[in-house]
Design an enzyme around this catalytic site. Structure first.
Site, PDB file in Angstrom:
ATOM      1  N   LYS A  76       6.719 -10.920   3.507  1.00 43.56           N
ATOM      2  CA  LYS A  76       6.168  -8.721   4.229  1.00 43.56           C
ATOM      3  C   LYS A  76       5.907  -8.361   5.452  1.00 43.56           C
ATOM      4  CE  LYS A  76       1.287  -5.648   3.550  1.00 43.56           C
ATOM      5  NZ  LYS A  76      -0.242  -5.941   3.074  1.00 43.56           N
ATOM      6  N   SER A 151      -0.839  -3.127  -0.508  1.00 39.01           N
ATOM      7  CA  SER A 151      -0.278  -2.063   0.398  1.00 39.01           C
ATOM      8  C   SER A 151       0.894  -3.184   0.087  1.00 39.01           C
ATOM      9  CB  SER A 151      -0.783  -2.415   2.188  1.00 39.01           C
ATOM     10  OG  SER A 151      -1.171  -4.117   1.777  1.00 39.01           O
ATOM     11  N   SER A 175      -4.818  -5.111  -1.770  1.00 35.62           N
ATOM     12  CA  SER A 175      -3.475  -4.679  -1.568  1.00 35.62           C
ATOM     13  C   SER A 175      -1.915  -6.213  -1.722  1.00 35.62           C
ATOM     14  CB  SER A 175      -3.202  -4.990  -0.054  1.00 35.62           C
ATOM     15  OG  SER A 175      -3.094  -4.006   0.524  1.00 35.62           O
TER      16      SER A 175
END
Lengths: 485, 477, 125
Positions: A76, A151, A175
């Site tokens: 990420k 997210s 997330s």
């Protein structure tokens, strides 16, 4: 040739020299390129990945092999990666080349894993759909008109589509677990303090926790073994031995008590999701688990509580993006205050600004007690709900999300509706507990459904064990979206 | 006078740690810009603070020295505001629960002892520096200082004059140096003072509106700034105006304070507990361990100097103002074995004169405690007289070697040979028959004249005691 | 199978009779924010919002505040606030210098530097 998804098997193949890390890395780089339309990645560094793969192959040749040596991973874009762009999905960091490695990156590098690239995300991890990225939305591999969740949507889409064997993510209010549920993969959020936050760009420091998105619980255990552990650079990192999570996977779960929070099954829960979760609970009964009802009365206020605490912390954490030392600076301004305001207004997206405003308001003079302090007290009550619940059960099971993946654009104009997506995941962050989402079926639109398993503090071994046993008895996690075989 | 000034001081001291409060970066002063600003100090995305244990020890040490309550649980909070030398956009400080609360310092002013309350002392991080010169209208930011540990010491509004404020400040300054938690260098900003000043009609209990005087960097300026501000406020009030609560800056060049309008914007710091730092907790054993490192404090040392060495209050006070001075004195006493009062005279007199002249601290004295002890020994054993000793010390100060070397080289050894002195006395008496006559007729004061003549003839080297004895004997006979 | 369900889900939180209610909280903040409020907060946060944005934020923030206001249904008198998920105290670091200079590497990211300083518009004292 269909792609092997299991990291455990890929690792065995590398060790047996049936495939080299360079071959494997090339294969994934090619898939990433081929499926660019998913927009799962912000940045891919081919040369760097291949160089790492070559050095992994050398290590394999010399017999110095760990379970992740030569395994390509996606990260990420919230984890600082030395010498690579690290944007956090924001314009304000769009040109930021991290000058150091996050502890998580350092650990995976040391284990010999390869960095394929950095995955797309909601700006500063604020969002549940990955539509809040400066680099554009990510598409769900199961339905390109649907969101992948967020997210960590880029990581979830990448793993589901087989663009990476596994990916890191972060989870502040869901997330990791929510996009894992939306994309039909396994997503683990460890206990707060289990994985170092050093180098992981902060959203809400008392809630953020790094974790992983993988095809299975078995793979999650392999990655957690590397990722978890004490870090003296993080004052909230817990100095506690890391067990071998893989070793606990096959423990029998006969007699394990599963708590069902009544409140997780009431109104608001989508019917198809409810049915899938019920089916999963039946499966657990078949496996010999005890099922008991539990009460979590204060968890109903977790979302309001979270939307005070997370924005409050974020408003302060994001004050450093001021255009002085790194990142975006507005091209024109009249004075210092004007430079700050223009830089930040041009550099942050709408949702980030909204949360900064809410957080600033909640902390400001006159409102602190009614908002921030009240939220901290509620947080205690919510944590107490869990403590009490765990007196009568070993793990808590329920839906990860109330619904499955929704259409792109469906909720962008309604922040509150978007926030309510995380009603089942947020309480876990507030309490700091570990949780994992595993695939548990599909709805009539063919969108995956996630089952959430919540454990006690530092009981990652147990929830992975409970998840793994379910995955031994079912094959939901083995389903591959069309076109991504 | 109708008006009573009320003064409280906020003092920031930089703690003498090796590394910064939340990072492993050096705190050394004077490095090139931004050379001592690591990832944590410049607030890169993703970095986290880790607390320095030594800074905690130093804060506890201070708390113990001022008889304060040591809080076994204190909380770091974020103070949020935007400023270019504040890299995170917030300062990590302590707000609701400081590490030290409710202490006191006794000051002596006009012969009376007064107790000044210390409200609290809390740990926080320093900011960087803004440099305004020479950047074609821009400001340059140096973050070397960012993250240096500070202890902010807040007094009660217990002071009633600028002089009292300075007494308190000097006492505090001496104390933190005694404790070796701060080097006290006001020029380099290691010891910084803000003053809250208000005035009220004498007899009124509630406080008047205060102004805050920022960053006054010498004792003299503190006194002048407060005096100016008291008078300014009285003028405002007597002119029928009202004092505005504001921050003011002292301008030493003009000897006046002026409003800092740019800082007047309404502040809302939005303090909240720092989620990156769990509460600071320690048990009594930690405090006990720190207690054992506490040195003898100035007041106790002064009392001991009076009782142990028989010094008067003034000399004892002068010798114990700075720990280094007191240590120096005791080293000389111990190494010389001489009368402590004699040593005190030399240290507070001649030696201090040389230090002042060369603007040196005792630690940088050109004459070490061992060297001074060597010289005083020679006075005690009558090798030199006190008068000759002054010449010896001057030579030592100018690098001519130790006392014995100077005495030898310059031939300053006292004449103690009775027959040699007798010979000179005889010569002097023979050369001054008129004065001998005067003495015989009862004019005692010519005796001094003879002593002078003998000393002159021996270039001051004759032992004065022996000269006296021999003269008396000869003149009687 | 039959999963026993609660009497309401999260969307019905007001109906929880197990929640102790407090009818007289002394400070009940104003729920709705207007444009001027938004501008004031935005200034504190150093964000520039034009009129259009201020209006839009006022509307969405008011809706979020409405959600947040639900917290006031709970009487939290006597509850210890929980600022950290772990109860452990702060770990302390030994006082050692461990950093090596990396100024050049750090300043490669800086928008403006001169003579090793970060440059900003003039700060007025």
């Amino acid at each position: 040739m269909s792609l092997e998804r299991s990291i455990v098997k890929l690792s065995a193949a590398l060790r047996a020299k049936e495939v080299s890390s360079v071959e494997l890395t090339r294969r994934y780089l090619e898939r990433i390129e081929r499926h660019g339309e998913l927009n799962a990645f912000i940045n891919v560094d081919r040369e760097r990945a291949l160089a790492q793969a070559r050095s992994a192959d050398e290590r394999i040749a010399s017999g110095k092999v760990g379970p992740l040596t030569g395994i390509p991973l996606a990260h990420k874009d919230i984890f600082c990666t030395d010498g690579m762009l690290t944007t956090c999905g924001s314009k304000i960091l769009a040109n930021f080349v991290a000058p150091y490695d996050a502890t998580v990156i350092e650990r995976f590098n040391a284990a010999g894993a390869v960095i394929l690239g950095k995955t797309n995300m909601d700006e500063f991890a604020m969002g549940s759909s990955t539509e809040n990225s400066y680099f554009g939305p990510v598409r769900n591999p199961w339905d390109r008109d649907a969101v992948p969740g967020g997210s960590s949507g880029g990581s979830a889409a990448a793993v589901a589509a087989g663009l990476a064997p596994a990916a890191t993510g972060t989870d502040t209010g869901g997330s990791i677990r929510q996009p894992a549920a939306f994309c039909g993969i396994t997503g683990l959020k460890p206990s707060y303090g289990r994985v170092s936050r050093y180098g992981m760009i902060a959203f809400a420091s008392s809630l953020d926790q790094g974790g992983i998105l993988t095809p299975s619980a078995e793979d999650a255990a392999v990655l957690l073994n590397v990722m978890a552990g004490f870090d003296p650079r993080d004052s909230t990192s817990v100095d506690r031995p890391v067990p071998d999570y893989s070793a606990q996977l096959d423990h029998g779960i006969k007699g394990v008590t599963i708590g069902l929070p009544r409140e997780f099954f009431g109104e608001g829960l989508g019917a198809e999701v409810g049915l899938a979760v019920e089916a999963a609970i039946d499966e657990y009964k078949n496996l010999g688990c005890e099922v008991v009802d539990i009460n979590m009365p204060n968890c109903s206020l977790a979302v309001p509580c979270y939307y005070v605490l997370a924005p409050a912390e974020a408003s302060s954490n994001l004050a450093r993006y001021d255009g002085v030392r790194y990142g975006y600076r507005a091209p024109e301004y009249t004075d210092l205050t004007d430079m700050y305001k223009k830089t930040r207004s041009q550099g942050f997206g709408t949702e980030v600004k909204r949360r900064i405003l809410i957080g600033t308001y909640a902390l400001s003079a006159g409102y602190y007690d009614a908002y921030y302090l009240q939220a901290l007290k509620l947080r205690r009550l919510i944590a107490e709900d869990f403590r009490r619940a765990f007196e009568s059960c070993d793990v808590i099971v329920g839906p990860t999300t109330p619904t499955t993946a929704f259409a792109l654009g469906a909720k962008v104009d309604d922040p509150v509706a978007m926030y309510l997506n995380d009603i089942y995941t947020i309480p876990v962050n507030l309490a700091g507990l570990p949780g994992v989402s595993v695939p548990a079926g599909f709805d009539s639109a063919g969108h995956p459904i996630g089952l959430q398993i919540i454990g006690q503090y530092f009981d990652e071994g147990r929830i992975l064990n409970v998840a793994h046993c379910y995955q031994q008895a079912t094959d939901w996690h083995k389903r591959i979206p069309n076109g991504f075989e | 006078m109708r008006w009573e000034p009320v003064i409280g001081l906020e003092v920031h001291i930089q703690l003498l740690t090796q590394s910064k409060i939340f990072s492993g970066e050096s705190t050394r002063y004077g490095a090139e810009p931004n050379m001592q600003a690591c990832a944590v100090d410049i607030a890169l995305p993703g970095v986290l603070p880790v607390m320095n244990k030594e800074a905690v020890r130093m804060a506890v040490k201070f708390g113990l020295a001022v008889g304060a309550q040591i809080n076994h649980r204190s909380v770091f909070a974020r103070k949020n505001y935007f400023y270019p030398d504040l890299p995170k956009g917030y300062q990590i400080s302590q707000y609701e629960l400081p590490i030290v609360s409710r202490g006191h310092i006794d000051i002596e002013y006009d012969g009376a002892i007064k107790t000044i309350g210390i409200t609290r002392a809390h740990l926080e991080e320093d900011a960087g520096k803004s440099l305004h010169e020479d950047f074609h209208g821009l400001t340059g930011i140096d973050l070397n200082r960012a993250g240096t540990p500070l202890l902010e010491i807040v007094s009660e509004p217990d002071m009633r004059s600028a002089q009292e404020a300075v007494s308190y400040l000097k006492k505090l300054h001496a104390l933190v140096r005694y404790l070796q938690i701060c080097d006290g260098n006001m020029q380099e900003g290691s010891f910084r003072c803000d003053a809250n000043v208000s005035v009220r009609p004498r007899g009124q209990t509630e406080l008047g509106t205060r102004s805050e005087l920022k960053n006054i960097n010498s004792f003299r300026f503190v006194e002048k700034a407060i005096k100016f501000e008291i008078e300014r406020q009285i003028d405002v009030l007597e002119g029928g105006g009202t004092v505005v609560q504001e921050t003011r800056l002292y301008d030493p060049g003009k000897d006046e304070t002026r409003s800092m309008r740019s800082k007047e914007e309404a502040h809302d710091y939005r303090y909240f507990p720092d989620p990156d730092l769990p509460p600071l907790e320690f048990d009594e054993s930690f405090v006990k361990a720190v207690k054992q490192t506490l040195p003898e404090l100035p007041d106790a040392k002064r009392d001991r100097f009076m009782s142990q060495y028989g010094l008067n209050a003034y000399d004892a006070g002068v010798l114990t103002t700075a720990r280094e001075m007191a240590d120096y004195y005791e080293e000389v006493v111990s190494a010389s074995g001489a009368d402590p009062k004699l040593v005190a005279n030399w240290v507070t007199g001649e030696l201090s004169g040389y230090l002042n002249k060369d603007n040196r601290e005792i630690a940088d004295s050109a004459v070490s405690s061992t060297a001074l002890a060597g010289m005083i020994k020679r006075i005690a054993d009558s090798t030199i007289s006190g008068k000759i000793a002054k010449e010896v010390l001057d030579a030592m100060w100018n690098g001519e070697g130790d006392a014995d070397a100077v005495i030898e080289k310059r031939g300053l050894k006292q004449i103690t040979d009775m027959s040699a002195i007798e010979k000179v006395v005889d010569e002097v008496l023979a050369a001054n028959p008129v004065q001998v006559e005067q003495h015989a007729s009862g004019e005692q004061k010519v005796f001094g004249y003879f002593v002078g003549q003998v000393m002159k003839a021996t270039s001051g080297k004759a032992n004065p005691k022996q000269v006296n004895e021999i003269l008396e004997k000869k003149l009687r006979s | 199978m039959n999963v026993s369900t609660g009497k309401g889900g999260f969307n019905q939180i007001h109906e929880y009779d197990s929640l102790p209610h407090s009818s007289n909280r002394s400070t009940k903040p104003e729920m709705a924010l207007n444009r001027a409020d938004v501008e004031k907060i935005a200034h504190l946060a150093r964000l520039q919002v034009d009129e259009q944005e201020a209006k839009a934020f006022a509307a969405s923030l008011s809706r979020i505040l409405e959600l947040i206001e639900q917290m006031n249904a709970v009487d939290t008198t006597g509850v210890t606030p929980m600022a950290h998920p772990q109860e452990a105290g702060l770990r302390l670091r030994e006082d050692r210098v461990t950093e090596v200079n990396a100024r050049e590497k750090f300043q490669r990211n800086a928008p403006a530097t001169e003579r090793d300083l970060y440059l900003v518009p003039k700060v007025i004292e």
